[in-house]
Write an enzyme that holds these catalytic residues in place. Structure first.
Site, PDB file in Angstrom:
ATOM      1  NE  ARG A 167      -3.874  -2.171   0.198  1.00  0.00           N
ATOM      2  CZ  ARG A 167      -3.747  -3.413  -0.310  1.00  0.00           C
ATOM      3  NH1 ARG A 167      -2.681  -3.756  -1.010  1.00  0.00           N
ATOM      4  NH2 ARG A 167      -4.701  -4.296  -0.132  1.00  0.00           N
ATOM      5  CB  CYS A 219      -9.200  -2.263   4.003  1.00  0.00           C
ATOM      6  SG  CYS A 219      -9.801  -3.919   3.657  1.00  0.00           S
ATOM      7  CD  GLU A 289      -5.865   0.053   2.442  1.00  0.00           C
ATOM      8  OE1 GLU A 289      -5.546  -1.033   2.916  1.00  0.00           O
ATOM      9  OE2 GLU A 289      -6.564   0.178   1.421  1.00  0.00           O
TER      10      GLU A 289
HETATM   11  N1  EPU Z   1     -11.966 -12.033   8.707  1.00  0.00           N
HETATM   12  C1  EPU Z   1     -12.732 -12.202   9.830  1.00  0.00           C
HETATM   13  N2  EPU Z   1     -13.665 -11.230  10.113  1.00  0.00           N
HETATM   14  C2  EPU Z   1     -13.843 -10.138   9.338  1.00  0.00           C
HETATM   15  C3  EPU Z   1     -13.035  -9.979   8.199  1.00  0.00           C
HETATM   16  C4  EPU Z   1     -12.092 -10.953   7.892  1.00  0.00           C
HETATM   17  O1  EPU Z   1     -12.596 -13.160  10.557  1.00  0.00           O
HETATM   18  O2  EPU Z   1     -14.707  -9.303   9.669  1.00  0.00           O
HETATM   19  C5  EPU Z   1     -10.986 -13.082   8.386  1.00  0.00           C
HETATM   20  C6  EPU Z   1     -11.363 -13.820   7.097  1.00  0.00           C
HETATM   21  O3  EPU Z   1     -12.273 -14.863   7.341  1.00  0.00           O
HETATM   22  C7  EPU Z   1     -10.018 -14.311   6.607  1.00  0.00           C
HETATM   23  C8  EPU Z   1      -9.045 -13.228   7.094  1.00  0.00           C
HETATM   24  O4  EPU Z   1      -9.715 -12.504   8.110  1.00  0.00           O
HETATM   25  O5  EPU Z   1      -9.689 -15.515   7.228  1.00  0.00           O
HETATM   26  C9  EPU Z   1      -8.598 -12.288   5.962  1.00  0.00           C
HETATM   27  O6  EPU Z   1      -9.744 -11.668   5.401  1.00  0.00           O
HETATM   28  P1  EPU Z   1      -9.850 -11.309   3.836  1.00  0.00           P
HETATM   29  O7  EPU Z   1      -9.535 -12.532   3.032  1.00  0.00           O
HETATM   30  O8  EPU Z   1     -11.141 -10.623   3.626  1.00  0.00           O
HETATM   31  O9  EPU Z   1      -8.647 -10.370   3.575  1.00  0.00           O
HETATM   32  P2  EPU Z   1      -8.175  -9.078   4.331  1.00  0.00           P
HETATM   33  O10 EPU Z   1      -6.799  -9.342   4.825  1.00  0.00           O
HETATM   34  O11 EPU Z   1      -9.173  -8.626   5.327  1.00  0.00           O
HETATM   35  C10 EPU Z   1      -7.034  -7.970   2.262  1.00  0.00           C
HETATM   36  C11 EPU Z   1      -6.930  -6.559   1.761  1.00  0.00           C
HETATM   37  C12 EPU Z   1      -8.115  -6.233   0.880  1.00  0.00           C
HETATM   38  C13 EPU Z   1      -8.190  -7.227  -0.265  1.00  0.00           C
HETATM   39  C14 EPU Z   1      -8.313  -8.629   0.325  1.00  0.00           C
HETATM   40  C15 EPU Z   1      -8.320  -9.703  -0.746  1.00  0.00           C
HETATM   41  C16 EPU Z   1      -5.844  -5.049   3.332  1.00  0.00           C
HETATM   42  C17 EPU Z   1      -6.023  -4.107   4.465  1.00  0.00           C
HETATM   43  N3  EPU Z   1      -6.956  -5.651   2.899  1.00  0.00           N
HETATM   44  O12 EPU Z   1      -8.153  -8.023   3.133  1.00  0.00           O
HETATM   45  O13 EPU Z   1      -7.878  -4.938   0.343  1.00  0.00           O
HETATM   46  O14 EPU Z   1      -9.296  -6.946  -1.087  1.00  0.00           O
HETATM   47  O15 EPU Z   1      -7.177  -8.893   1.178  1.00  0.00           O
HETATM   48  O16 EPU Z   1      -7.050  -9.856  -1.270  1.00  0.00           O
HETATM   49  O17 EPU Z   1      -4.728  -5.234   2.845  1.00  0.00           O
HETATM   50  C18 EPU Z   1      -8.175  -2.580   0.606  1.00  0.00           C
HETATM   51  O18 EPU Z   1      -6.956  -2.498   0.534  1.00  0.00           O
HETATM   52  O19 EPU Z   1      -8.919  -1.575   0.744  1.00  0.00           O
HETATM   53  C19 EPU Z   1      -8.782  -3.913   0.618  1.00  0.00           C
HETATM   54  C20 EPU Z   1     -10.064  -4.089   0.776  1.00  0.00           C
END
Ligand code: EPU
Length: 293
Positions: A167, A219, A289
Protein backbone atom coordinates in the site's frame (compact mmCIF):
# COMPACT_ATOMS: atom_id res chain seq x y z
CA UNK A 1 -10.23 24.32 -22.88
CA UNK A 2 -7.85 25.32 -20.05
CA UNK A 3 -8.03 24.57 -16.34
CA UNK A 4 -11.50 24.41 -14.89
CA UNK A 5 -12.06 25.89 -11.40
CA UNK A 6 -15.03 24.77 -9.32
CA UNK A 7 -15.73 26.72 -6.12
CA UNK A 8 -16.69 24.95 -2.90
CA UNK A 9 -16.83 21.43 -4.34
CA UNK A 10 -18.77 19.00 -2.18
CA UNK A 11 -16.53 16.28 -0.73
CA UNK A 12 -19.43 13.98 0.01
CA UNK A 13 -20.23 13.99 -3.71
CA UNK A 14 -16.62 13.23 -4.61
CA UNK A 15 -15.91 10.38 -2.20
CA UNK A 16 -17.26 6.84 -2.19
CA UNK A 17 -17.88 7.04 1.58
CA UNK A 18 -20.15 10.04 0.85
CA UNK A 19 -18.81 12.05 3.80
CA UNK A 20 -17.35 15.48 4.32
CA UNK A 21 -17.99 19.17 3.85
CA UNK A 22 -16.51 21.25 1.07
CA UNK A 23 -13.04 22.08 -0.22
CA UNK A 24 -12.26 25.70 -1.19
CA UNK A 25 -11.78 24.88 -4.84
CA UNK A 26 -11.41 22.02 -7.29
CA UNK A 27 -9.08 22.35 -10.25
CA UNK A 28 -9.75 20.02 -13.18
CA UNK A 29 -6.79 19.26 -15.46
CA UNK A 30 -7.75 17.79 -18.83
CA UNK A 31 -4.57 17.75 -20.89
CA UNK A 32 -0.86 18.48 -20.93
CA UNK A 33 -1.45 22.07 -22.05
CA UNK A 34 -3.17 22.71 -18.68
CA UNK A 35 -0.08 21.83 -16.65
CA UNK A 36 1.67 25.22 -17.01
CA UNK A 37 -1.46 26.92 -15.70
CA UNK A 38 -1.63 24.38 -12.86
CA UNK A 39 1.99 25.19 -12.00
CA UNK A 40 1.18 28.92 -11.84
CA UNK A 41 -1.89 28.24 -9.70
CA UNK A 42 0.06 26.07 -7.23
CA UNK A 43 2.94 28.56 -6.94
CA UNK A 44 0.54 31.41 -6.04
CA UNK A 45 -1.94 29.42 -3.99
CA UNK A 46 -1.62 29.00 -0.21
CA UNK A 47 -4.26 26.25 -0.03
CA UNK A 48 -3.02 22.70 0.44
CA UNK A 49 -3.23 20.84 -2.88
CA UNK A 50 -4.76 17.37 -2.74
CA UNK A 51 -5.01 15.05 -5.73
CA UNK A 52 -8.42 13.45 -5.35
CA UNK A 53 -8.73 10.70 -7.98
CA UNK A 54 -12.02 8.83 -7.56
CA UNK A 55 -12.14 9.57 -3.79
CA UNK A 56 -12.52 5.90 -3.03
CA UNK A 57 -9.89 5.65 -0.28
CA UNK A 58 -10.77 8.88 1.46
CA UNK A 59 -12.49 9.99 4.65
CA UNK A 60 -13.19 13.70 4.21
CA UNK A 61 -13.92 15.71 7.34
CA UNK A 62 -16.95 17.94 7.84
CA UNK A 63 -16.89 21.73 7.38
CA UNK A 64 -14.96 23.93 4.94
CA UNK A 65 -11.47 22.50 4.37
CA UNK A 66 -8.46 24.66 3.37
CA UNK A 67 -7.77 22.42 0.43
CA UNK A 68 -7.49 22.76 -3.36
CA UNK A 69 -8.62 19.50 -4.91
CA UNK A 70 -6.73 18.59 -8.06
CA UNK A 71 -8.50 16.20 -10.41
CA UNK A 72 -6.90 14.88 -13.57
CA UNK A 73 -9.08 13.69 -16.41
CA UNK A 74 -6.10 12.66 -18.44
CA UNK A 75 -6.56 11.09 -21.83
CA UNK A 76 -5.59 8.85 -23.53
CA UNK A 77 -7.56 5.83 -22.41
CA UNK A 78 -5.70 2.55 -22.26
CA UNK A 79 -3.71 1.80 -25.40
CA UNK A 80 -1.16 -0.78 -26.48
CA UNK A 81 2.26 0.79 -26.94
CA UNK A 82 4.70 -2.11 -27.40
CA UNK A 83 4.79 -5.86 -27.78
CA UNK A 84 7.64 -8.18 -26.72
CA UNK A 85 6.81 -11.83 -27.38
CA UNK A 86 3.48 -12.32 -25.59
CA UNK A 87 3.98 -9.38 -23.21
CA UNK A 88 2.15 -6.18 -24.06
CA UNK A 89 2.96 -2.79 -22.64
CA UNK A 90 -0.22 -0.83 -22.02
CA UNK A 91 -0.29 2.90 -21.33
CA UNK A 92 -3.11 4.51 -19.40
CA UNK A 93 -3.89 8.04 -18.16
CA UNK A 94 -3.97 8.35 -14.35
CA UNK A 95 -7.48 9.81 -14.42
CA UNK A 96 -8.99 6.69 -16.01
CA UNK A 97 -11.02 4.46 -13.70
CA UNK A 98 -9.47 1.11 -12.82
CA UNK A 99 -12.71 -0.82 -13.54
CA UNK A 100 -12.67 0.74 -17.04
CA UNK A 101 -9.08 -0.41 -17.56
CA UNK A 102 -10.03 -3.93 -16.41
CA UNK A 103 -13.00 -4.00 -18.79
CA UNK A 104 -10.76 -2.93 -21.67
CA UNK A 105 -8.11 -5.54 -20.76
CA UNK A 106 -10.77 -8.25 -20.65
CA UNK A 107 -12.10 -7.36 -24.11
CA UNK A 108 -8.56 -7.08 -25.49
CA UNK A 109 -7.58 -10.48 -24.05
CA UNK A 110 -4.90 -9.12 -21.73
CA UNK A 111 -4.14 -10.84 -18.46
CA UNK A 112 -2.51 -9.53 -15.27
CA UNK A 113 -5.09 -7.26 -13.69
CA UNK A 114 -7.72 -9.89 -12.78
CA UNK A 115 -6.85 -9.87 -9.04
CA UNK A 116 -7.77 -6.18 -8.90
CA UNK A 117 -11.42 -6.80 -9.83
CA UNK A 118 -13.80 -4.87 -7.61
CA UNK A 119 -11.38 -2.03 -6.74
CA UNK A 120 -13.18 1.20 -7.64
CA UNK A 121 -10.38 3.85 -7.76
CA UNK A 122 -8.68 5.78 -10.53
CA UNK A 123 -5.60 4.22 -12.12
CA UNK A 124 -3.44 7.03 -10.66
CA UNK A 125 -4.93 6.56 -7.18
CA UNK A 126 -4.39 2.79 -7.33
CA UNK A 127 -0.72 3.29 -8.27
CA UNK A 128 -0.28 6.03 -5.62
CA UNK A 129 -1.26 3.56 -2.89
CA UNK A 130 -0.15 0.36 -4.66
CA UNK A 131 -3.66 -1.07 -4.43
CA UNK A 132 -3.84 -4.83 -4.27
CA UNK A 133 -6.04 -7.84 -3.83
CA UNK A 134 -5.96 -11.60 -4.34
CA UNK A 135 -2.19 -11.72 -4.63
CA UNK A 136 -1.82 -8.92 -7.20
CA UNK A 137 -0.52 -5.45 -6.39
CA UNK A 138 -0.74 -2.96 -9.23
CA UNK A 139 2.93 -2.11 -8.67
CA UNK A 140 3.82 -5.68 -9.75
CA UNK A 141 2.65 -4.81 -13.26
CA UNK A 142 3.99 -1.26 -13.58
CA UNK A 143 6.95 -0.77 -15.92
CA UNK A 144 7.03 3.06 -15.98
CA UNK A 145 5.23 5.92 -14.21
CA UNK A 146 5.00 9.44 -15.58
CA UNK A 147 4.95 12.00 -12.79
CA UNK A 148 4.42 15.73 -12.89
CA UNK A 149 5.61 18.30 -10.37
CA UNK A 150 5.39 22.10 -10.59
CA UNK A 151 8.72 23.45 -11.83
CA UNK A 152 9.89 19.99 -12.92
CA UNK A 153 7.30 19.16 -15.55
CA UNK A 154 6.53 15.64 -16.75
CA UNK A 155 9.12 12.95 -16.02
CA UNK A 156 9.00 9.24 -16.89
CA UNK A 157 10.37 7.05 -14.10
CA UNK A 158 11.44 3.54 -14.95
CA UNK A 159 10.43 0.72 -12.67
CA UNK A 160 13.80 0.78 -10.84
CA UNK A 161 13.25 4.45 -10.02
CA UNK A 162 9.99 3.59 -8.23
CA UNK A 163 9.53 2.19 -4.75
CA UNK A 164 6.50 -0.05 -4.34
CA UNK A 165 5.69 -1.86 -1.11
CA UNK A 166 2.49 -2.84 0.71
CA UNK A 167 0.00 0.00 0.00
CA UNK A 168 2.89 2.36 -0.74
CA UNK A 169 4.41 4.02 -3.78
CA UNK A 170 7.06 6.72 -3.92
CA UNK A 171 9.57 7.89 -6.51
CA UNK A 172 13.05 6.64 -5.66
CA UNK A 173 14.54 9.91 -6.93
CA UNK A 174 14.24 13.32 -5.30
CA UNK A 175 10.99 14.95 -6.37
CA UNK A 176 8.79 17.45 -4.60
CA UNK A 177 5.05 16.93 -4.24
CA UNK A 178 3.97 15.38 -7.50
CA UNK A 179 1.01 13.90 -9.26
CA UNK A 180 0.81 10.75 -11.32
CA UNK A 181 0.06 11.62 -14.95
CA UNK A 182 0.14 8.27 -16.70
CA UNK A 183 1.30 4.74 -16.19
CA UNK A 184 2.64 1.86 -18.28
CA UNK A 185 2.01 -1.74 -17.34
CA UNK A 186 3.13 -5.12 -18.67
CA UNK A 187 0.21 -7.47 -19.38
CA UNK A 188 0.23 -10.80 -21.16
CA UNK A 189 -1.90 -12.03 -24.03
CA UNK A 190 -4.61 -14.48 -23.04
CA UNK A 191 -7.98 -15.81 -24.08
CA UNK A 192 -10.56 -13.02 -23.37
CA UNK A 193 -13.03 -15.64 -22.10
CA UNK A 194 -10.50 -16.92 -19.56
CA UNK A 195 -9.71 -13.39 -18.37
CA UNK A 196 -13.43 -12.68 -18.03
CA UNK A 197 -14.05 -15.90 -16.08
CA UNK A 198 -11.29 -15.11 -13.57
CA UNK A 199 -12.57 -11.55 -13.15
CA UNK A 200 -16.11 -12.84 -12.56
CA UNK A 201 -14.89 -15.39 -10.02
CA UNK A 202 -12.89 -12.75 -8.17
CA UNK A 203 -15.87 -10.40 -8.14
CA UNK A 204 -18.15 -13.11 -6.74
CA UNK A 205 -15.57 -13.95 -4.07
CA UNK A 206 -15.23 -10.28 -3.15
CA UNK A 207 -18.99 -9.76 -3.05
CA UNK A 208 -19.37 -12.60 -0.57
CA UNK A 209 -16.65 -11.32 1.80
CA UNK A 210 -16.69 -7.51 1.39
CA UNK A 211 -19.46 -4.87 1.21
CA UNK A 212 -18.62 -4.06 -2.44
CA UNK A 213 -21.83 -2.22 -3.30
CA UNK A 214 -22.14 -0.21 -0.06
CA UNK A 215 -20.81 3.32 0.56
CA UNK A 216 -17.33 2.56 1.88
CA UNK A 217 -13.72 3.64 1.40
CA UNK A 218 -12.33 0.11 1.16
CA UNK A 219 -10.34 -1.25 4.08
CA UNK A 220 -9.95 1.28 6.88
CA UNK A 221 -6.74 -0.12 8.41
CA UNK A 222 -3.72 -1.74 6.83
CA UNK A 223 -3.10 -5.35 7.76
CA UNK A 224 -0.43 -5.35 10.48
CA UNK A 225 2.46 -7.72 9.81
CA UNK A 226 1.22 -11.27 10.38
CA UNK A 227 -2.41 -10.27 11.09
CA UNK A 228 -5.63 -9.40 9.32
CA UNK A 229 -7.04 -6.09 10.62
CA UNK A 230 -10.55 -7.33 9.75
CA UNK A 231 -10.18 -10.46 11.83
CA UNK A 232 -8.78 -8.49 14.81
CA UNK A 233 -11.61 -5.94 14.64
CA UNK A 234 -14.11 -8.78 14.38
CA UNK A 235 -12.62 -10.55 17.43
CA UNK A 236 -12.88 -7.40 19.56
CA UNK A 237 -16.56 -7.09 18.64
CA UNK A 238 -16.40 -4.17 16.19
CA UNK A 239 -18.30 -5.95 13.40
CA UNK A 240 -21.61 -4.11 13.13
CA UNK A 241 -20.59 -1.49 15.77
CA UNK A 242 -22.66 1.57 14.91
CA UNK A 243 -22.86 5.28 15.66
CA UNK A 244 -25.89 6.76 13.93
CA UNK A 245 -25.67 5.88 10.25
CA UNK A 246 -21.95 4.91 10.36
CA UNK A 247 -20.95 1.36 11.15
CA UNK A 248 -18.23 -1.24 10.81
CA UNK A 249 -19.64 -3.56 8.15
CA UNK A 250 -21.29 -6.73 9.36
CA UNK A 251 -19.82 -8.50 6.32
CA UNK A 252 -16.18 -7.48 6.93
CA UNK A 253 -15.15 -5.61 10.07
CA UNK A 254 -12.39 -3.57 8.37
CA UNK A 255 -14.86 -1.56 6.26
CA UNK A 256 -16.74 1.50 7.51
CA UNK A 257 -20.14 1.84 5.87
CA UNK A 258 -22.25 4.98 5.55
CA UNK A 259 -25.90 3.93 5.63
CA UNK A 260 -27.00 7.34 4.34
CA UNK A 261 -26.73 10.12 6.92
CA UNK A 262 -23.37 9.13 8.43
CA UNK A 263 -20.98 11.84 9.62
CA UNK A 264 -17.20 12.11 9.57
CA UNK A 265 -17.12 12.65 13.33
CA UNK A 266 -18.94 9.33 13.87
CA UNK A 267 -16.55 7.63 11.43
CA UNK A 268 -13.51 9.02 13.27
CA UNK A 269 -14.95 7.97 16.63
CA UNK A 270 -15.51 4.42 15.38
CA UNK A 271 -11.94 4.33 14.04
CA UNK A 272 -10.62 5.30 17.49
CA UNK A 273 -12.86 2.73 19.22
CA UNK A 274 -11.56 -0.01 16.90
CA UNK A 275 -7.95 1.04 17.27
CA UNK A 276 -8.13 1.18 21.09
CA UNK A 277 -9.97 -2.15 21.42
CA UNK A 278 -7.41 -3.96 19.22
CA UNK A 279 -4.50 -2.38 21.11
CA UNK A 280 -5.99 -3.32 24.49
CA UNK A 281 -6.89 -6.91 23.63
CA UNK A 282 -4.11 -7.87 21.22
CA UNK A 283 -1.40 -5.24 21.80
CA UNK A 284 -1.38 -4.60 18.04
CA UNK A 285 -1.20 -1.06 16.63
CA UNK A 286 -3.55 -0.54 13.70
CA UNK A 287 -2.37 1.92 11.08
CA UNK A 288 -4.85 3.70 8.81
CA UNK A 289 -5.02 2.72 5.16
CA UNK A 290 -7.79 5.19 4.42
CA UNK A 291 -6.62 8.79 3.99
CA UNK A 292 -8.17 11.36 6.28
CA UNK A 293 -8.61 14.71 4.57
N1 EPU B 1 -11.97 -12.03 8.71
C1 EPU B 1 -12.73 -12.20 9.83
N2 EPU B 1 -13.67 -11.23 10.11
C2 EPU B 1 -13.84 -10.14 9.34
C3 EPU B 1 -13.04 -9.98 8.20
C4 EPU B 1 -12.09 -10.95 7.89
O1 EPU B 1 -12.60 -13.16 10.56
O2 EPU B 1 -14.71 -9.30 9.67
C5 EPU B 1 -10.99 -13.08 8.39
C6 EPU B 1 -11.36 -13.82 7.10
O3 EPU B 1 -12.27 -14.86 7.34
C7 EPU B 1 -10.02 -14.31 6.61
C8 EPU B 1 -9.04 -13.23 7.09
O4 EPU B 1 -9.72 -12.50 8.11
O5 EPU B 1 -9.69 -15.51 7.23
C9 EPU B 1 -8.60 -12.29 5.96
O6 EPU B 1 -9.74 -11.67 5.40
P1 EPU B 1 -9.85 -11.31 3.84
O7 EPU B 1 -9.53 -12.53 3.03
O8 EPU B 1 -11.14 -10.62 3.63
O9 EPU B 1 -8.65 -10.37 3.58
P2 EPU B 1 -8.18 -9.08 4.33
O10 EPU B 1 -6.80 -9.34 4.83
O11 EPU B 1 -9.17 -8.63 5.33
C10 EPU B 1 -7.03 -7.97 2.26
C11 EPU B 1 -6.93 -6.56 1.76
C12 EPU B 1 -8.12 -6.23 0.88
C13 EPU B 1 -8.19 -7.23 -0.27
C14 EPU B 1 -8.31 -8.63 0.32
C15 EPU B 1 -8.32 -9.70 -0.75
C16 EPU B 1 -5.84 -5.05 3.33
C17 EPU B 1 -6.02 -4.11 4.46
N3 EPU B 1 -6.96 -5.65 2.90
O12 EPU B 1 -8.15 -8.02 3.13
O13 EPU B 1 -7.88 -4.94 0.34
O14 EPU B 1 -9.30 -6.95 -1.09
O15 EPU B 1 -7.18 -8.89 1.18
O16 EPU B 1 -7.05 -9.86 -1.27
O17 EPU B 1 -4.73 -5.23 2.85
C18 EPU B 1 -8.17 -2.58 0.61
O18 EPU B 1 -6.96 -2.50 0.53
O19 EPU B 1 -8.92 -1.58 0.74
C19 EPU B 1 -8.78 -3.91 0.62
C20 EPU B 1 -10.06 -4.09 0.78
Amino acid sequence: MGLEFISNPSLSKRTSLRLGGTAEVEVVVRDKQDLDALSNFLLKETLRPFVIGEGSNLLAQDGQLDVALIRTETPPGPERVEKNDDTLIVRCGAGQRLPGLLGWAQMAGLSGLEGLTGIPGSVGGCVAMNAGSYGTEIGDLVTRVRLWAPGQGLIWLDRDQCEFSYRHFSPAIAMGKCLIWEVEMALSEADPKKVRKTMQENYEKKKSTQPVTARTAGCVFKNPEGHSAGRLLDKVGMKGARLGDMLFSDIHANFLVNKGKGTSSAALELIEMGRIAVKEQFDVNLELEVIIL
